[in-house]
Each structure stands twice: as C-alpha cells, then as structure tokens.
Design a protein around this motif. Sequence first.
Motif, PDB file in Angstrom:
ATOM      1  N   UNK A   1     -38.592 -12.999  34.519  1.00 32.56           N
ATOM      2  CA  UNK A   1     -37.179 -13.423  34.126  1.00 32.56           C
ATOM      3  C   UNK A   1     -37.150 -14.002  32.795  1.00 32.56           C
ATOM      4  N   UNK A   2     -38.174 -14.031  31.914  1.00 34.75           N
ATOM      5  CA  UNK A   2     -37.856 -14.552  30.680  1.00 34.75           C
ATOM      6  C   UNK A   2     -37.319 -13.538  29.805  1.00 34.75           C
ATOM      7  N   UNK A   3     -37.767 -12.164  30.330  1.00 35.24           N
ATOM      8  CA  UNK A   3     -37.322 -10.937  29.482  1.00 35.24           C
ATOM      9  C   UNK A   3     -35.877 -10.108  30.433  1.00 35.24           C
ATOM     10  N   UNK A   4     -35.684 -10.709  31.284  1.00 36.31           N
ATOM     11  CA  UNK A   4     -34.681 -10.039  32.040  1.00 36.31           C
ATOM     12  C   UNK A   4     -33.238 -10.812  31.983  1.00 36.31           C
ATOM     13  N   UNK A   5     -32.306  -9.993  31.146  1.00 38.46           N
ATOM     14  CA  UNK A   5     -31.120 -10.833  30.950  1.00 38.46           C
ATOM     15  C   UNK A   5     -30.212 -11.056  32.132  1.00 38.46           C
ATOM     16  N   UNK A   6     -29.412 -12.025  32.311  1.00 39.01           N
ATOM     17  CA  UNK A   6     -28.820 -12.376  33.550  1.00 39.01           C
ATOM     18  C   UNK A   6     -27.479 -12.562  32.921  1.00 39.01           C
ATOM     19  N   UNK A   7     -27.376 -13.533  32.157  1.00 35.70           N
ATOM     20  CA  UNK A   7     -25.943 -14.216  31.693  1.00 35.70           C
ATOM     21  C   UNK A   7     -25.746 -13.674  30.227  1.00 35.70           C
ATOM     22  N   UNK A   8     -26.496 -12.929  29.485  1.00 38.91           N
ATOM     23  CA  UNK A   8     -26.288 -12.670  28.009  1.00 38.91           C
ATOM     24  C   UNK A   8     -24.965 -12.023  27.750  1.00 38.91           C
ATOM     25  N   UNK A   9     -24.803 -10.924  28.699  1.00 37.33           N
ATOM     26  CA  UNK A   9     -23.421 -10.090  28.316  1.00 37.33           C
ATOM     27  C   UNK A   9     -22.291 -10.967  28.515  1.00 37.33           C
ATOM     28  N   UNK A  10     -22.330 -11.915  29.372  1.00 38.32           N
ATOM     29  CA  UNK A  10     -21.292 -12.758  29.302  1.00 38.32           C
ATOM     30  C   UNK A  10     -20.722 -13.334  27.921  1.00 38.32           C
ATOM     31  N   UNK A  11     -21.848 -13.815  27.134  1.00 39.27           N
ATOM     32  CA  UNK A  11     -21.875 -14.117  25.766  1.00 39.27           C
ATOM     33  C   UNK A  11     -20.904 -13.119  25.247  1.00 39.27           C
ATOM     34  N   UNK A  12     -21.483 -11.757  24.957  1.00 37.54           N
ATOM     35  CA  UNK A  12     -21.107 -10.858  24.267  1.00 37.54           C
ATOM     36  C   UNK A  12     -19.687 -10.074  24.516  1.00 37.54           C
ATOM     37  N   UNK A  13     -19.641 -10.211  25.713  1.00 38.87           N
ATOM     38  CA  UNK A  13     -18.274  -9.657  26.435  1.00 38.87           C
ATOM     39  C   UNK A  13     -16.917 -10.584  25.803  1.00 38.87           C
ATOM     40  N   UNK A  14     -17.691 -11.959  25.859  1.00 39.04           N
ATOM     41  CA  UNK A  14     -16.575 -13.073  25.463  1.00 39.04           C
ATOM     42  C   UNK A  14     -16.251 -13.107  23.673  1.00 39.04           C
ATOM     43  N   UNK A  15     -17.468 -12.674  23.047  1.00 38.82           N
ATOM     44  CA  UNK A  15     -17.319 -12.675  21.747  1.00 38.82           C
ATOM     45  C   UNK A  15     -16.055 -12.199  20.935  1.00 38.82           C
TER      46      UNK A  15
END
Lengths: 616, 616
Positions: free
Chosen positions: A404-418
């Motif tokens: 889980x430390x290496x599996x992105x779950x929420x990170x795309x939400x940041x970059x799609x909003x940036x």
Amino acid sequence: MTLDQLKSYHSTRTDSICPGHPEIEHEGIEVTTGPLGQGIANAVGLAMATKHLAATYNKPGFDLVNNKTWCMIGDACLQEGVGLEAISLAGHWRLDNLIVMYDNNQITCDGSVDLANTEDVNAKMTASGWEVLEVADGDHNVEGIVAALVAARSSKSGKPVFINIKTTIGVGSKVAGDAKAHGAALGADDVANLKKVAGFDPEQSFVVPDAVYDFFSDVKARGRELESEWDGLVAAYGCEYPDLADEFALRVKGEFPEDWTKIIPTKEELPTAPTASRKSAGLVCNPLAARLRNMMVGTADLSPSVNMIWKGKTDFQHPDLRPTCGITGDYTGRYIHWGIREHAMAAISNGLAAFKKGTILPVTSSFFMFYLYAAPAVRMGALQRLQAIHIATHDSIGTGEDGPTHQPIELAALYRAMPNLLYIRPADCEETAGAFVAALSATETPSIISLSRQNLTQYPQYSRREGVAKGAYVFIEQEDADVTLIGVGSEMCFAVRAREILREKHNVKARVVSFPCQRLFEKQSREYKAEVLQLRTGIPRVVIEAYAVNGWERYADAGYSMSSFGHSLPGAAAYEYFGYTDELIASRVGEFVREVKEQGMEQFRGDFRDLNVTQH
Amino acid sequence: MTLDQLKSYHSTRTDSICPGHPEIEHEGIEVTTGPLGQGIANAVGLAMATKHLAATYNKPGFDLVNNKTWCMIGDACLQEGVGLEAISLAGHWRLDNLIVMYDNNQITCDGSVDLANTEDVNAKMTASGWEVLEVADGDHNVEGIVAALVAARSSKSGKPVFINIKTTIGVGSKVAGDAKAHGAALGADDVANLKKVAGFDPEQSFVVPDAVYDFFSDVKARGRELESEWDGLVAAYGCEYPDLADEFALRVKGEFPEDWTKIIPTKEELPTAPTASRKSAGLVCNPLAARLRNMMVGTADLSPSVNMIWKGKTDFQHPDLRPTCGITGDYTGRYIHWGIREHAMAAISNGLAAFKKGTILPVTSSFFMFYLYAAPAVRMGALQRLQAIHIATHDSIGTGEDGPTHQPIELAALYRAMPNLLYIRPADCEETAGAFVAALSATETPSIISLSRQNLTQYPQYSRREGVAKGAYVFIEQEDADVTLIGVGSEMCFAVRAREILREKHNVKARVVSFPCQRLFEKQSREYKAEVLQLRTGIPRVVIEAYAVNGWERYADAGYSMSSFGHSLPGAAAYEYFGYTDELIASRVGEFVREVKEQGMEQFRGDFRDLNVTQH
C-alpha cells in the motif's frame, strides 16, 4: 520596473507586476519563488543548464554560454528537505558556476533559528562539497560582501560557493534582530527614523537619489554592448560551426530541431503482445531522447524500472568524477542520476526548464507514488508554465508486492485537479505514443504520463493516439448500447473483457470509452463531449479505475473504484483481492444497468453509485 | 512470526503477515516503512516520545520509560529531504537515545551511490550534531558491529549516534556489490552456493539451526521477566505518585484523562464578531492542549500565524540548550518548533503517534498549501491509522498577497480522496469546535482542519458543531426551494449572502447546506444524505468553493469554483478578481436555476456546469 509599479506592491491593483513573491511572468524574474526551498533547487537547475549548454555548444574562442548563477537564500532553504537535496547534488556535480549568498540573520517567523536548528552550517556545506566563504558584518561591510562575491566569481576551487553573510534582520529599525521584522510593516515612525539614519529625507518616499542614478547610468549602454558583442559572437560561431549554430538557434527559440512526431514509432511498429506501459514509454521516449537534444532525461534512482535509458546515452556528470569513482559521463550528458531525491529532481528540473524557456525539456522519472514527494515542485512547474514530462510508473495496485505504501489510490485526484497540468494515463502502447505527442505539444504545461508496472493487453484495433489528444474517445462503439463503460489506463482490460461477459451472460450491450486525460477532454467542444459520453441518449456511464473515484462523478453515474489503501500481493492477486475481476465487474455493472432500466435514469441523478462492494 | 508465515512473503496468500514492506498491523512492527526517508523520521519521533514521557513521568528510582530507539537505514534515508530534515532535528534536540545503523553498501537501484552522491557523510552527520562511529567490515566483523552497538548504547556524548557500517550488498553471492542484488531474487544456484559457504545444507530451506534456537532459547523468559519487573515498577510508582500513575495508565490505554468535550468553549462562549477560523482554532485547541497532556502541538515555524500557543506552554527542547541560546524549554515541553520542515514535522509526528499508540496525540500546524510538502507523511499516518491533527491555515485565495504559490486550489482534492483521512473545512467558530470534536474522536484517523487567514462572518443562528460530525447538514432550510446552495468553509458567506440576493433580485428561493467534510458525510445513511441534498425533490444543487471543483460533482449539479491558480492581491480583492462577489454568484446561480426550470433537470444529467466564467 517603474517607480509606479513598485508602489503597487501589496495593493489591489490587478496590473501589478510586484506580487507578494517574485513571479516569472514579469521580465527579469528567472523563476517564481515563495514556497521555501524551491529557489535554491531552481538555482541548481539554472547552473546545470549553463554547464550543459556550455559543454554542448561552446568551442575554443566561442564561449556562447558562460554565465554564473547567483542565488540569495535565507535560513529556510537550509532547513527544507528539497533545499538539502539540491545542495547535495550541486556539490556532487561540482557546479562551480553557482554562487549562493546566505542572508544569515538567524531569525525565522518563530524567532531565533536556534529554536529549531543548531547545526554547524558551514561544516555541513563543506561536507556536501561546497566552498565556504564568510562575511562577518553583512549589515555594514558592503566592501566585504563585494570582495566575497568577487572571490566567489573567480574561485578556482571547482565547487559551488556558499557565502555565509552574517546580517541583522530589520537592521537599524526598532525591531532589529527580532522576528517581528520578518513579515510585518515597520510603521511610519520607524521607517522615517531609518531613512534619517541612512541619510534620506524622511518626508519623501519612492525617491531614488541622483547618486544612485549616476552609479547605474551606464547600465543600459553596457547591457546593449554586451548583447551586441554576444550577437557578434553567435554570428561568427555560425560561420565556423553552422550545424551547431542552427541547432542552438532553434533551441533558444524553444523549437524542436525536426519533425519529431515522425520519430515516434507508428502503431504498426509497436508491440501487439502484452506490454507494460512503462515499457511502451521507453519504446516511445528513447528514440525521441536520442534525437532531440532538448531533452534531458533523468530518474530518481529507478533506471532499471522506468526504462528511460536510450542506446548511447551519456550521463550528466562532472568529467573529473570518472577517475575517482569509475563513473562515466560529463556535462554534455543528458541522462541524469538524481539519486533518491524526487522533490529536488522536479524542483531542479524547473530550473532547467526556466533557463531560456524551451532550450531544455526536462524529463523526470520515478514511481507514480513518489510524485507525491515531488508534488510541490511539480505544482511550481505548472504555475510557471514550464514544460516538463514526468514519467510516473507503477501507477496502480498492479504494482503488487511493494504494498500500500507504493500503490497510488488518491494521487491522481491531486494531479487531475491541478491547474495547467496534464495527467495522462494511457491504456496501451498506442495510447502511450499519444501521451507523448500530447506532452511534447504542450509547451506551456507540464505533463505526468502515468504507466503500469504490469503487462497490459494491447488494443491496436481500438486504440488511437489521436484519441488521446482529445482526452477521451470512443474505444468500442455499440449500437443500442445499454451502458457506457469508461476504461482508464491499466484498467482498460477490465472494461473490454467485462463488455464481453455483459453481452454473453447478462444480455447487456456495452460500449467502451477510453479516458486517458480529463484536462484534455475538458478542452473539447460540448458536442464532442456529449457524443463520447452519449449524454443525449442518457444511458448510464460506469468508470472502471483502481483509484479513488473522486472527480469521475463529472463523467460517470457509477464507478468501480477503490475506497481504501492497497495491499501487498502480487499485482494480479491485488486486483482480485480488491474485486477487480472481469466476472465481478460485469455482474455489478449488469445489476446496475437492470436497476436503471427498472427505475429510470432520473432516479439516479445526484446519487452516484459505488459498484465495488469489495471491502477490506 | 512462524516459519509458515515467513514463507508467505511475496505470495498470493491474503493472510500473509510478511508484506513487501514491514507494516504496523503486524505485532512487533513499530511503524510501516517503504517510502524512503520516512523511517528515519519515524525513529526520531519514537526517540522524542521516549525523552518526553521519561521527562514527564520518570522519578528517582522509577525509570518508567527509558528505551533506546534503534534504526537501520540505507543510502536513501541520507538522500531524501525528509530524512535530512529529521537528522537535523535529532541533532538539535540531542536525542542521545537514538542509534542509527547505516548499512553503507554504497549501492542503490541505479548502481554506485557515487552516481548521485559523493559527499562526506560522516562529516555531514557530525556537523548536524551527531556522534559518528564506524565499522570498517560489516560483512564479517560481527563482533565489531556488536562492539559499536554497545558503545553507542553507553555513549556519554549526549548526541544521537550514527554508526557507519561498511557492507557489501549481496555479500557472498554472484551479484555481490552489484545493484542487481537490490531487488531481484538471487536464483536457486546462487542461493545454494551461498548456503554452502555459510555452512548450511543447500538442499534445505526455511530451517533454523539448533544453535540459533539455543542462542535465543531464553528470550521468552527474559522478556517475561523484564515485563514483570516493569509491571512491579509501575505498581510501586502508583503508590508513590498516584496521580501521575493514573494519568500514565490512562494515556498508555490511549484514553484522554477527562471529559474533554467540556473543555471546548460552548457556542455561547465563542465570538460572534467576524473571526478568522485560524483564530477560532486557537480558541478551541489551546484550552484542550493546556489540559490534555496527550497533546504535543507544534508548528513549522508559523507560531505567529497559526495561533496554537497556549498560556504557560513549555517548548520541547534539550534543557542544556538554554544557556547557549537563551531558549526556554525542556523535554517535558509539549510545544514543538519544527523549523521550516513540514515534511519531517508530519513524518516525525507519525513516530510520536506510533509510540504505544494513543499515548501521544501530535498536532502539527502550517499553511494549508505547505501540507503538500508534508503529504507523503500525512499519507503514511492515514495508512497506519495513526491519529494526528493537522492545523492547516491560510486555506484559500483569501490568503491574499502571498499569491498563487501560497493559495491552495487543488490540494483539497488530494486530501478528500485520501483513504482514512478527515479533511474538515469549517465555516465559523462553532463549526471549528465541531471539527476538533470530530478530529479528537477519530482515534484511528488523522485529520486536517482547514482554516482561513481572513475574518469570517459567524453564523451562530445556523451553524452546529453536531452538524460537522455528519459531514454536511442543512444550514438554512427553505420551503419550496428552487435550489440548494452548498457553502464550504470560508466561502460559506457567499452562499448565505447570495441566497438573500437571489430572493430579492432574482425571485429564486434558495436553501443552504454547510458541507465541511465529505468523508464524514459519506458515512451517513442514504436517508440522511438524500434529505440534506434534497435528492427526492430534485432541485439543482450548486457548490460554492474557491477550489478546483473536482469531486464535488458527486454532490452538486453545478459549481462556482476555481479553474486556475490564484493571484497575488489582498484577500478580498483576490476573491473579487476571481468572480467571488455576492452579486455575480447570485446572478449566475439565478440564470442556472431559470435554465433548469425551462429545460427540466433531466437535461442536465451528466452535464455538470461550471458557473464561474471569470477567467484569468
């Protein structure tokens, strides 16, 4: 910058070119700063750019690129991790054209630096491979500062230079040496007093004494002379080295030296066997990097994983490192070993990109998850409209055993909003080609190309690089469809296979849309959007992605998504563990479609459905 | 951990307690590691926790808390910024109970460390306030390692100890000293050979020799004895210091020492005049921090801005720092000056929270934007179910003059999508109280409380702390409403005032919903959600927030939001610049409502509307 403009600082004037922090939009500002630690990393990038361009283009008698980079820092740049990472790299690369002036006032917002930092700064800089100079009285000893700058400029140490200048914050004011001098205005009385002490008329504001005008009077002329000298040098260089000169001119204009889209393999040249998109990225990017000398490609210590090495690449290294360490490379090198420093990688890349914008196109690489470390610098690149391509591999739970430390779950939400960033998640080789076309075409915008660790089914019959340019497109059309399945990146295979099962076992007709980039899709016409998503017919839309669904609600009525962190299992097993199986997805979508048919889509308005009920 | 469990490493077994990286879920694992640099920062937190608890509870003859923290690191922890920040703090605080063993194999994924790092590590550690020990042959000199560990444990240097142990990666295998030994399996032949060299039977796997069993045979008994000794000590302590012992026992159980909700000011005690929510947070948190000794509150150098100082607070500092620097404080202190190190602040706080979970509740503080620096560590806290409260001020374009670098636009999208995290954005003092109740109640979950720099209108007639606990609630009800306005945090004032204008000028009846926390709302019943959002009547819902709208599409049909980065202007002017004026919002919402009435809400399904047409 006029006196009138100076007066606009902190005012409500929307035409102000004096914002709270320096911004690159305005002439004479190399980089936007403000978030602490970014500036010193940017400076390292600017100094690298000089070294690299000099090594690439300078010839005996033709010092086309030879500037020093001067950087002023405060205490924070020496505390923030990104600054420390950059300092270590500057020492490693022996960037002796970088001179950092440390305004050592020992005061931060909280008070004395001693509250949080009592280390031996000079010793730390020395250990990091820097030359250290000191100025004991930076408040009054102007000659001492000038002498140190001159010494730094002519230093033969072969190291970046750190000038530790002891100063007093708010010197001469009532709050001298106090944290109060950091952010708050001094007040009219104190300013008047300060002016008196410094020999100014306390009644007058925004006045530049004649002596100062006189001192700087020949600046314009000197500048013009230097520019014309340089133009002459470049012209003469053109006669001597016409090919290099052409390339240099093109790069300075921010243009690629040839019809670069043709360098990218055609669909026919790309593999049809299952291929990890991190491999696809190598197939697409490596020929580009080999030919386009704008590109400087690096990795945060993941060369074996990210596949960004092209045949014949040279490392960016100080040439003298070789005998010591057995490393190859020199300053002409365009492959950068950043070490395990994702944040500095992105922040220094901003400096590379900002050096005569367009001359260098930085390409960074790491696991997608660790672009969270780099995020503050990625954001600064987007804010400054600096093109960069971030190769983000291992982008889903398919990453597997690392857990889980290496599996992105929420990170795309940041970059799609940036704002001003393209987050592109291609489904196969062909879409990966499309992702690079989009990223290279976006000259004012950084991109993240998000790639799988695991092998992905190739869909040459459906996938189109031109589709990626539109953000989303119809992957598999279907007459009288009951549902639109939106497949994204490495989860496209579930959409395609679930479609089959839906037809065979559930009597549900599904069409499939590929949706690699939300930002690019938003730029399309209402007409195109309505067509791709079939807004007119009103059939339900289900997005399938192994991420948190946040944001997809704009394009879908239901989602098959993740609501928890991942799990350490081999990639395929991790998918299964979280309910990503063709059968289960088809079954849940089938149920949803039946429910919609029975109750009418209207009942589902504002009631986004999470179809993945697998909970851990 | 059984031999059978060891065999589950990298297997598809979902009951495995041997994940790819150590995970805190499993007994004997103090913290989950994996993302590089986090571990050493966690270790600093664990060592701090010992120092703090010892200073607070130990009495002559009663060493209740006196453990050392042992931490093994590789090259990456010395390259990653977060590691460097933590190293600097450990030196500053003189944490002489922290012993770091550096497995110095000089190999990372890319190859030799020299590719990216040629600094003098020992000198850097010394400059950072650490004692440095060395072991030249870590491959074979076991006695040398043991001697160094013993020396470190008994060191009187008063500093954290760094043991630089030279090793060879994959020692004895065919890939010894090679990057290939880093991640890939050695292969059967090489493993067999290694076993032979080490005196094992190459045919056998997962066998523990009897000599090893013998060596460790008394571990259980020793452990039991130590535990019973300690239990006796605690019991005796209870007779001598009954109050302290009660408090200690409660904390070790992870409970707060009193009915803490009563410490929070009631609605009547909170101000009704316009108040910045960062001030509200101080009014709520400071009495809590003064009374609840679980709480350790710190700031990344923003004490004057975040209002987290309570009367009589003591700084966490090494007591001997005082004569040197004129700083006050000692290890009993519960106010932490983190310096300008947001990432280490959050990562070390994870260590504090993990030390006998519940004993310490870390509270961090900074500008919201700089929780992007801290994000990897905030994520690790969420993943590990470690409670922490992150006070994130200056959370909108209202931040003003500092400009786009300091104005968060897209960051909430990350934290709203992050599993097991509460991102709470209260609208006024009363909701801020609710935010703290929610955050303190969430003992397995970190929270970010997102606060304004600027003054906010107070709505004691509408706001309810109990509403915050539900994530969203009806703020102003309205019969026969035409539209639901969703107000969030500092933009609530626009919703309330636009409602008036809509009624007066546009003949539109609006109800208002306050929506401080999406995650808490998701936990409510379908019934409650449908009622708050009026899903049954089907009137349109418009969210008003000065962020990227991503994710709100789940709850709204249209948004008045930001689609670009911010701008440097005084806060009120920044709002105006981006179209946040009562009149404009009312006018755009009014148009939308008319359009919906004319065409029917059905036409708008899947066609989320961005109502803010102000573009810059």
